[in-house]
Design an enzyme around this catalytic site. Structure first.
Site, short mmCIF file in Angstrom:
data_model
loop_
_atom_site.label_atom_id
_atom_site.label_comp_id
_atom_site.label_asym_id
_atom_site.label_seq_id
_atom_site.Cartn_x
_atom_site.Cartn_y
_atom_site.Cartn_z
N GLU A 128 15.75 1.27 5.26
CA GLU A 128 14.89 1.61 4.11
C GLU A 128 15.43 2.85 3.38
O GLU A 128 15.49 2.87 2.15
CB GLU A 128 13.46 1.88 4.58
N CYS A 194 3.41 5.20 3.77
CA CYS A 194 2.49 4.05 3.77
C CYS A 194 1.53 4.23 4.94
O CYS A 194 1.96 4.60 6.04
CB CYS A 194 3.29 2.78 3.94
FE1 F3S Z 1 5.30 -1.99 3.40
FE2 F3S Z 1 3.97 -0.19 4.67
FE3 F3S Z 1 4.70 -2.33 5.89
S1 F3S Z 1 5.62 0.15 3.26
S2 F3S Z 1 6.59 -2.93 4.92
S3 F3S Z 1 3.27 -2.22 4.20
S4 F3S Z 1 4.67 -0.29 6.76
#
Ligand code: F3S
Length: 283
Positions: A128, A194
């Site tokens: 990433e 996230c």
């Molecule tokens: Fe996206 Fe968060 Fe999963 S950035 S891939 S929802 S850990």
């Protein structure tokens, strides 16, 4: 007798979306489907996809050598140049980059265009982060530890835009930002973490505090599953760490009145469901 399965158990939104896309593409007849890197860190899923004809590309060179086919970009995202290769080779693109990661690409691209250099708080070897670096047109620095932040010196004379790898720990991110802020550079901080991982952990902790036994499903080497196990074990001493149903002695749960279930980020739903159904039948 109750079984409580965490809603956030298993795949996060971005990974589920990516895996679904691969299955959809694999179901289209006559298509040769490739994923750019394994779609997920779960051998069974990758093997199952392989049986459906999906091939994994392991390098940029392998991609460049393709003559035709459909290439799926996984949730981690990729550097901008990978899109160029796909375009130049006239391959079909299915972009499963998680929208939260896509947002970071957009931020760093725009901030680079505005003349800022970029600092990414994260692990430089993670795909990433490699992808994010690949969307910066100015300098990009990757910092992971407090030590790295302490010794970081910048003499580029520009403003710095600071973003984070999506799965980075929030407290650690703040700590590193604090260290950088003290250095007196002109910084713009954008928290791009996230919360899927945090939500999974919070929900697991909540459920573990309410049940007689807790089951955590995930790969032995999966660090996020290990973390889930630790969190649950602190709340519930009867916490079991299993990879699949085979590792679980369901009879040992007979005396329990309430059992909780959660799973790490790369555990497919069918495994969670299988465990859940068997535990339910036993109670
Ligand atoms: Fe996206 Fe968060 Fe999963 S950035 S891939 S929802 S850990």
């Amino acid at each position: 007798m109750k079984v409580k399965t965490a809603k956030s158990a298993g795949f996060c939104f971005g990974v589920r979306r990516a895996v679904d896309k691969v299955y959809q593409q694999a179901a289209i007849e006559g298509k040769q489907v490739y994923t750019y890197g394994p779609i997920i860190h779960n051998e069974e899923v990758v093997k199952d996809l392989e049986n459906r004809g999906v091939r994994v590309l392991h390098s940029e060179q392998e991609l460049a050598d393709l003559e035709n086919g459909t290439v799926i970009i996984r949730s981690h995202g990729v550097p901008e140049r990978i899109y160029h290769i796909i375009e130049e080779k006239n391959l079909e693109l299915v972009d499963a980059t998680c929208p939260f990661v896509k947002k970071i690409h957009k931020i760093v691209r725009e901030q680079s265009q505005n003349g800022k250099d970029i600092v990414i708080i994260g692990n430089k070897d993670h795909p990433e982060v490699e992808g994010i670096v690949g969307w910066c047109s100015t300098k990009a620095f990757v910092l992971k530890t407090e030590e790295e932040a302490e010794t970081f010196t910048y003499s580029g004379g520009k403003s710095l835009c600071i973003v984070s790898q999506t799965t980075f720990n929030y407290k650690k991110f703040n700590k590193l930002v604090e260290i950088l802020a003290k250095k007196g550079y002109d910084i713009l901080v954008l928290n791009t973490i996230c919360n899927a991982t945090e939500e999974r952990q919070k929900e697991a902790q909540q459920i573990a505090s309410e049940v007689d036994a807790m089951i955590v499903i995930g790969g032995r080497h999966s660090s996020n599953t290990q973390k889930l196990f630790e969190i649950c074990n602190q709340e519930c001493e009867n916490t079991y760490y299993i990879q699949t149903l085979e590792d679980l002695d369901v009879h040992s749960l007979q005396s329990m009145s309430c059992v909780g279930i959660t799973a790490g980020a790369s555990t497919p739903y069918n495994i969670i469901e299988e465990v859940q159904n068997n535990v339910r039948n036993e109670l």
